[in-house]
Write an enzyme that holds these catalytic residues in place. Sequence first.
Site, PDB file in Angstrom:
ATOM      1  CE  LYS A 184      -3.850  -0.099   2.255  1.00 62.58           C
ATOM      2  NZ  LYS A 184      -4.881  -0.119   3.320  1.00 62.58           N
ATOM      3  CD  GLU A 190       9.053  -7.373   6.479  1.00 65.56           C
ATOM      4  OE1 GLU A 190       9.014  -7.684   7.683  1.00 65.56           O
ATOM      5  OE2 GLU A 190       8.453  -6.377   6.012  1.00 65.56           O
ATOM      6  N   GLY A 250      -5.337  -5.627   5.091  1.00 70.40           N
ATOM      7  CA  GLY A 250      -4.647  -6.576   4.230  1.00 70.40           C
ATOM      8  C   GLY A 250      -5.250  -7.962   4.263  1.00 70.40           C
ATOM      9  NE  ARG A 251      -7.018  -8.798  10.459  1.00 70.20           N
ATOM     10  CZ  ARG A 251      -6.568  -7.600  10.801  1.00 70.20           C
ATOM     11  NH1 ARG A 251      -5.496  -7.101  10.182  1.00 70.20           N
ATOM     12  NH2 ARG A 251      -7.145  -6.896  11.758  1.00 70.20           N
ATOM     13  CD  GLU A 271      -2.359  -8.913  10.827  1.00 66.13           C
ATOM     14  OE1 GLU A 271      -1.140  -9.178  10.799  1.00 66.13           O
ATOM     15  OE2 GLU A 271      -2.991  -8.516   9.828  1.00 66.13           O
ATOM     16  CG  HIS A 295      -1.876 -41.243   8.007  1.00 63.82           C
ATOM     17  ND1 HIS A 295      -1.833 -42.570   8.355  1.00 63.82           N
ATOM     18  CD2 HIS A 295      -2.972 -41.098   7.221  1.00 63.82           C
ATOM     19  CE1 HIS A 295      -2.850 -43.209   7.788  1.00 63.82           C
ATOM     20  NE2 HIS A 295      -3.553 -42.342   7.095  1.00 63.82           N
ATOM     21  CE  LYS A 324       5.142  -4.932   9.643  1.00 68.46           C
ATOM     22  NZ  LYS A 324       4.037  -4.279   8.897  1.00 68.46           N
TER      23      LYS A 324
END
Length: 547
Positions: free
Chosen positions: A208, A214, A269-270, A355, A386, A506
Amino acid sequence: MIGKPATGSSAWTALALHHAAIKDRHLRQLFAEDPVRAEKFSAEGAGLFLDYSKNRITGETVRLLCDLAREQDVAGQRDAMFRGEKINTTERRAVLHMALRAPRGTRIMLDGQDVVAEVQGVLERMAAFAREVREGIWKGHAGKRIRHVVNIGIGGSTLGPEMACLALGAFTDRSMTFRFVSNVDGANFTAATEGIDPAETLFIVCSKTFTTLETMTNAATARRWIVSGLGAEVAVARHFVAVSTNAMEVAAFGIEPQRMFGFWDWVGGRYSMDSAIGLATMIAIGPERFDEMRAGFRAMDEHFLSTPPERNLPMLLGLLSVWYNNFFCAETIGIMPYATPLSRFPAYLQQLQMESNGKRVARDGRPVAWQTGPIIWGEPGTDAQHSFFQLLHQGTKLVPCDLIGFCEPLSRLSGQHDLLMANLFAQAEALAFGKTAAELAAEGAPAFQIPFRVTEGNRPTNVILAERLDPRSLGNLVALYEHSVFTQGVIWDLDSFDQWGVELGKVLARRIVPELTAEDEPELGHDGSTNALIARYRRRRGSGRTC
């Protein structure tokens, strides 16, 4: 809009008394007492069927949970969200991800602007570009068509499109590959670009602000990869597009302004996979299929808006999460999709839930006196059976699970799909009812093995079924969990739409980076442990020795 603590409500008090009365009742007993229990505790809407009969509940439980939803005004706060009120109080923002899938012609006004018209404008530009790429009209710097799309982002800027591209693999253009870079670990970028031709590669940079550390680190690496591979700075304009709002930084990077696709601060964002963040998804499945996915979201939005709590799928899921989280003290929820393409769906829900509701203060800023968001985890069945189902069946922890399945196979191997679904139904049955010592003895089990083979059951599950895994049902599922998370947040009196907890790490990382790379020994001002770790890393950085 500030709510009131759920623990102070009469419904919460009644639920606590009710839990004390029924907490030791077994699902075997509950099913024996009620022959129509499966019909009573199931609901259907927006293309999904929910069987929640294998939960440790009675009709009274559901009544009290719905009373709790009414006392906490879940419906009122839901309506405020859909109206565009600024329910994200700590950031003074509206929460309008529903506008991303609103039909053309709908009007949702925010600060004097019709946000639906803005969304439609971006969708039209996305669709035009996606068609150009898919049809080979948009070509790279060397005149080759694009065959590889690499999405660069982090968190919601990559989890959504990565999950969707995997989930909808059967609907993607198989002449193209879609890869995702999110981790700042250089191994992620190296793996994503292994074996592909820069001349045939398009990068989608999702940030954004276009300053996310990152994302922009990986974007800079991608830019060098393209320029080195094609031998020209101007190649950037044909091999990069941006999903951002920072036109100045996008232009400085070398991306043409018309290749920047925007989104808004009222989309977290999510919650953004059906916005411009979904550009990779749209290129993969095509604009028409993307619209089908949006229609799936919208169908669940309408169900959530119009259905009473007793039959409202997102509310029921959210309320059951509260029931186990706060009254049985279950700290996790397992998400088990019986569909290999949904392998990233549990990870997607981890961010959505944890979050959103991983908070320790209520909306008035005071610490909560109750347990909030559960830990979300899971893997696809039958692989999970399993690996960790041993703990679910015989361990000491109570882990409610959602088992997700589809009636129609995507594969032509329909017989294997029958086996897959048989496992889903069998696991829900086994978790609920288990097997007693007497049953094992009657089957002839050796006496010395019986204590080790007993499974007590009484482990709760929801079974969620859709007809088939396609764009529409994926939209149904994601919106189901979005609104379930919202319901929980209202009950717990949380702001489910901020994420301040991710900021501190951050900030500290930006401070530490130059301390790791400085030529001269820096003066370190951290705690003793962090100082020692930095010093050790500096001594051994690039030495080839084991840390």
